[in-house]
Motif scaffolding. Sequence first.
Motif, PDB file in Angstrom:
ATOM      1  N   TYR A 178       0.832  -1.197   0.000  1.00 14.28           N
ATOM      2  CA  TYR A 178       0.000   0.000   0.000  1.00 14.28           C
ATOM      3  C   TYR A 178       0.872   1.254   0.000  1.00 14.28           C
ATOM      4  O   TYR A 178       1.393   1.680   1.035  1.00 14.28           O
ATOM      5  CB  TYR A 178      -0.959  -0.044   1.190  1.00 14.28           C
ATOM      6  N   THR A 179       1.000   1.812  -1.187  1.00 10.80           N
ATOM      7  CA  THR A 179       1.908   2.950  -1.385  1.00 10.80           C
ATOM      8  C   THR A 179       1.209   4.292  -1.314  1.00 10.80           C
ATOM      9  O   THR A 179       1.868   5.326  -1.382  1.00 10.80           O
ATOM     10  CB  THR A 179       2.596   2.828  -2.759  1.00 10.80           C
ATOM     11  N   TYR A 180      -0.109   4.307  -1.176  1.00 15.27           N
ATOM     12  CA  TYR A 180      -0.825   5.577  -1.185  1.00 15.27           C
ATOM     13  C   TYR A 180      -0.454   6.478  -0.009  1.00 15.27           C
ATOM     14  O   TYR A 180      -0.617   7.691  -0.078  1.00 15.27           O
ATOM     15  CB  TYR A 180      -2.341   5.367  -1.231  1.00 15.27           C
ATOM     16  N   ASP A 227       1.804   9.446  -0.700  1.00 15.79           N
ATOM     17  CA  ASP A 227       1.264  10.664  -1.303  1.00 15.79           C
ATOM     18  C   ASP A 227       1.212  11.819  -0.301  1.00 15.79           C
ATOM     19  O   ASP A 227       1.164  12.980  -0.689  1.00 15.79           O
ATOM     20  CB  ASP A 227      -0.145  10.416  -1.853  1.00 15.79           C
ATOM     21  N   GLU A 228       1.218  11.482   0.981  1.00 18.65           N
ATOM     22  CA  GLU A 228       1.182  12.503   2.023  1.00 18.65           C
ATOM     23  C   GLU A 228       2.576  12.937   2.471  1.00 18.65           C
ATOM     24  O   GLU A 228       2.704  13.782   3.371  1.00 18.65           O
ATOM     25  CB  GLU A 228       0.385  12.006   3.224  1.00 18.65           C
ATOM     26  N   SER A 268       8.138   8.675  -3.206  1.00 17.89           N
ATOM     27  CA  SER A 268       7.313   7.910  -4.139  1.00 17.89           C
ATOM     28  C   SER A 268       8.040   6.627  -4.517  1.00 17.89           C
ATOM     29  O   SER A 268       9.234   6.475  -4.256  1.00 17.89           O
ATOM     30  CB  SER A 268       7.007   8.717  -5.404  1.00 17.89           C
ATOM     31  N   LYS A 304       5.438   2.325  -9.088  1.00 15.80           N
ATOM     32  CA  LYS A 304       4.450   1.259  -8.952  1.00 15.80           C
ATOM     33  C   LYS A 304       4.353   0.399 -10.209  1.00 15.80           C
ATOM     34  O   LYS A 304       4.099  -0.806 -10.121  1.00 15.80           O
ATOM     35  CB  LYS A 304       3.085   1.866  -8.607  1.00 15.80           C
ATOM     36  N   GLN A 354      -7.925  -0.743   0.319  1.00 18.90           N
ATOM     37  CA  GLN A 354      -8.086   0.206  -0.789  1.00 18.90           C
ATOM     38  C   GLN A 354      -9.318   1.088  -0.589  1.00 18.90           C
ATOM     39  O   GLN A 354      -9.539   2.029  -1.359  1.00 18.90           O
ATOM     40  CB  GLN A 354      -8.196  -0.541  -2.133  1.00 18.90           C
ATOM     41  N   SER A 412     -11.699   3.824   1.577  1.00 20.57           N
ATOM     42  CA  SER A 412     -11.649   4.877   2.586  1.00 20.57           C
ATOM     43  C   SER A 412     -12.525   4.445   3.759  1.00 20.57           C
ATOM     44  O   SER A 412     -13.324   3.498   3.639  1.00 20.57           O
ATOM     45  CB  SER A 412     -12.176   6.188   2.013  1.00 20.57           C
TER      46      SER A 412
END
Length: 405
Positions: free
Chosen positions: A117-119, A122-123, A128, A131, A322, A324
């Motif tokens: 889980y690479t999202y 983004d914060e 980065s 992917k 994946q 929210s």
Amino acid sequence: MSRDDCGREAPTRRDYMKYGSAVIGSGALAGCTGIFASDDDSGSTDTSTAPSTATDTESETAAGEDSYSVTMAPMGEVTFDSIPEQWVPYGGDYADMGVALGHADSMTGIGQAGEYYTYVYDELPGVSVDKGRLAENDLVEAGMSKELFYQMDNDVHIIDTGMLRNWFDWSDDDIAEISEKVAPFLGNMIFRRSDSWHDYRFYTLYEAFEKVAELFQERERYEAFKAYHDEFIAEIQSRMPPSGERPNVLLTYEGTDEPETFSPYRLTDKGTSKKQWNDLGVADALAGTGIENLSTGNRSELDYENLLEVDPDVLLIRGHEQKSPSEFRDTVLAYMKDHPVGSELTAVQNSRVYRGGYLRQGPIHNFFLTERAAKQLYPDVFGDVTSDRELFDRQRIADIINGDI
């Protein structure tokens, strides 16, 4: 490659690497001696099967003055002449460690790219991963093919060889072949502790992270991460309610939007996938039930009647990372509220059913997952899980990763 082939192979660009005198547990070939060593919890040397002193001296001389070693069960000591320029981990836990240490660009692939889980990156400004490259070189999608290992041509494989043997039917000769012709293995399965084949030492998240820092010679980044982690956890724990006021928790896995059965996890297992729950001091709702943790040998599942017998304060369901928080509530929780038996669960009635976190988490992941878990468990203290309230400094994490320590 058979043991008889040893010594007749043409040199590869990885001749710089040599194993230490102990190669443990994996069944990998110890140097080119044709000797296989046994499992050892401590990673200590078995001198009865070690090469001669003369051979050790020659290897040390060939390794050069700048060589360094990393010792980790089950492989034991592995020595490098230079920092690996290309590497591949099996899971998101070790992938995340490499990213934390500033080595994202040299990661060539991964096992199960969809579960990395690479999202969260983004914060983090300036952080980065590629992917697309990882998806192209998905070890599991390729059936853990040896051909893919040759194609990637890495300098180290951060993969527990016990997993290769017990999950993917690799033989000792398969492991030895890739170790010699491509690159060595290093790594330890840390996310759970319930597999009988894993009869060697386990590591905590930060113990394993320290080994990866030794591999990449990134001590300063590791120390900065650990210092902030310890500060963050201490701050969270200082604000938690007394133990008698904390909820009991049932951690499960079920990846469908309309769940009917659930795979159990035990918080007492102490694997790194439960780190945030143990740091947050919750009680295991399965305590005293005799229900075992999910493992290679235990694939049992619980139905709603089983859950109702336990009736936890909080129900955590993995397999929905994946989504929210709102998407999870609108699908999984909504289905459970309409279920004739599931709707009787206290956690369902109180809307205290949440995503359960990653199976394989690294140090960056852990900051985010601990923040989320604190909100799930103690919303009156840390804010609702759907809120944007931040409990740690994203920029500070990004600075460490980017070398601004």
